[in-house]
Design a protein around this motif. Structure first.
Motif, mmCIF file in Angstrom:
data_model
loop_
_atom_site.group_PDB
_atom_site.id
_atom_site.type_symbol
_atom_site.label_atom_id
_atom_site.label_comp_id
_atom_site.label_asym_id
_atom_site.label_seq_id
_atom_site.Cartn_x
_atom_site.Cartn_y
_atom_site.Cartn_z
ATOM 1 N N PRO A 39 11.708 2.457 -2.135
ATOM 2 C CA PRO A 39 11.729 0.943 -1.730
ATOM 3 C C PRO A 39 11.496 0.208 -2.917
ATOM 4 O O PRO A 39 10.439 0.318 -3.594
ATOM 5 N N LEU A 40 11.877 -1.018 -2.896
ATOM 6 C CA LEU A 40 11.405 -1.989 -3.878
ATOM 7 C C LEU A 40 10.416 -3.020 -3.194
ATOM 8 O O LEU A 40 10.782 -3.565 -1.952
ATOM 9 N N VAL A 98 -14.065 -6.096 -1.641
ATOM 10 C CA VAL A 98 -12.746 -6.668 -2.288
ATOM 11 C C VAL A 98 -11.920 -5.304 -2.679
ATOM 12 O O VAL A 98 -12.578 -4.425 -3.408
ATOM 13 N N GLN A 99 -10.762 -5.156 -2.570
ATOM 14 C CA GLN A 99 -9.708 -4.435 -3.126
ATOM 15 C C GLN A 99 -8.839 -5.063 -4.045
ATOM 16 O O GLN A 99 -8.241 -6.018 -3.987
ATOM 17 N N VAL A 100 -8.686 -4.445 -5.271
ATOM 18 C CA VAL A 100 -7.528 -4.496 -6.101
ATOM 19 C C VAL A 100 -6.546 -3.493 -6.100
ATOM 20 O O VAL A 100 -6.849 -2.235 -6.087
ATOM 21 N N VAL A 101 -5.382 -3.987 -6.187
ATOM 22 C CA VAL A 101 -4.171 -3.205 -6.012
ATOM 23 C C VAL A 101 -3.337 -3.355 -7.382
ATOM 24 O O VAL A 101 -2.785 -4.512 -7.355
ATOM 25 N N ASN A 106 8.558 -0.349 -8.478
ATOM 26 C CA ASN A 106 9.568 0.493 -7.390
ATOM 27 C C ASN A 106 9.149 1.163 -6.067
ATOM 28 O O ASN A 106 9.681 1.034 -5.369
ATOM 29 N N SER A 107 7.881 1.707 -6.162
ATOM 30 C CA SER A 107 7.393 2.580 -4.999
ATOM 31 C C SER A 107 6.240 2.037 -4.619
ATOM 32 O O SER A 107 5.037 2.258 -5.194
ATOM 33 N N ALA A 108 5.908 1.699 -3.178
ATOM 34 C CA ALA A 108 4.831 1.319 -2.631
ATOM 35 C C ALA A 108 3.697 2.332 -2.646
ATOM 36 O O ALA A 108 2.467 2.153 -2.849
ATOM 37 N N ARG A 109 4.240 3.692 -2.536
ATOM 38 C CA ARG A 109 3.190 4.796 -2.337
ATOM 39 C C ARG A 109 2.555 5.145 -3.763
ATOM 40 O O ARG A 109 1.595 5.901 -3.576
ATOM 41 N N PRO A 131 2.041 -1.736 -14.176
ATOM 42 C CA PRO A 131 1.946 -2.441 -12.927
ATOM 43 C C PRO A 131 2.838 -3.668 -13.109
ATOM 44 O O PRO A 131 2.928 -4.209 -14.075
ATOM 45 N N SER A 132 3.407 -4.117 -11.978
ATOM 46 C CA SER A 132 4.411 -5.392 -12.043
ATOM 47 C C SER A 132 3.561 -6.550 -11.695
ATOM 48 O O SER A 132 3.480 -7.356 -12.151
#
Length: 164
Positions: A39-40, A98-101, A106-109, A131-132
Motif C-alpha cells: 500500500p502507498l 510523544v512518538q516520532v514515526v 511505500n509500506s506502512a508496516r 523516510p518520506s
C-alpha cells in the motif's frame, strides 16, 4: 515470377501478433510490480469508510492548527545511531509521552516508531530506508505534526491541515 514467402517470414505478421502479445506481457508485469510494492501511505491517517466513500479523520491535525502547535526535530546522525531531540511550541507538548514515526515511502508496516521521553530519544540503528516524512504525535493521538524528511539535521514540523 516472384516467389511467395511463408506467413512467418512476413514482418507484418510479426507486428500484428507481437504488439498485442507484448502489451499483455507488459500489463502482467505491471500488475506484479504493483502487488509486490504494497500500500502507498502518504501521511498515515485513520480513515472511516462510509458507504462507498472514505473520510479522513483530521481531528488531530485541526487541533494542532487551532492551538498553533509547531516545532523542530533535531536529528544527529552518528555511527552509534541517531539522537533525536524535539523542540515544540508550546514546550509543554514534550512533557507527555510523544512518538516520532519515520514514514516508509511505500509500506506502512516498515515505518519506524520511536518513543520520546522528555523530548529526547536515541534510535540505536538508522532506518533501512530513506523516510518520506516524519510524523510526531502524542500517545493519545490528540494532536499531530508532520514534516518532510531531509538530510539536514533540523526537520520542520507543522500541522498537516491548515484551518481556514
Amino acid at each position: 515470377m516472384t516467389e511467395q514467402r511463408k506467413a512467418w517470414q512476413e514482418p507484418m505478421v510479426w507486428l500484428m501478433a507481437g504488439i498485442p502479445l507484448a502489451t499483455i506481457v507488459a500489463g502482467i508485469a505491471t500488475l506484479v510490480i504493483a502487488l509486490r510494492s504494497g500500500p502507498l501511505d502518504g501521511v498515515p491517517a485513520s480513515v472511516q469508510r462510509v458507504s462507498q466513500i472514505q473520510t479522513l479523520d483530521s481531528a488531530a491535525d485541526l487541533a494542532a492548527t487551532r492551538l498553533d502547535y509547531h516545532g523542530y526535530l533535531l536529528v544527529e546522525r552518528g555511527a552509534s545511531g541517531w539522537r533525536l531531540e524535539l523542540k515544540t511550541a508550546p514546550p509543554s507538548l514534550m512533557q507527555a509521552p510523544v512518538q516520532v514515526v519515520f514514514v516508509h515511502p511505500n509500506s506502512a508496516r516498515m515505518d519506524v516508531r520511536v518513543a520520546l521521553v522528555e523530548g529526547r530519544a536515541v534510535l540505536a540503528q538508522a532506518p533501512a530506508f530513506v523516510p518520506s516524512q516524519v510524523v510526531v504525535t502524542d500517545d493519545a493521538g490528540s494532536w499531530r505534526l508532520v514534516g518532510d524528511y531531509s538530510d539536514s539535521g533540523t526537520l520542520t514540523l507543522t500541522p498537516a491541515v491548515q484551518a481556514r
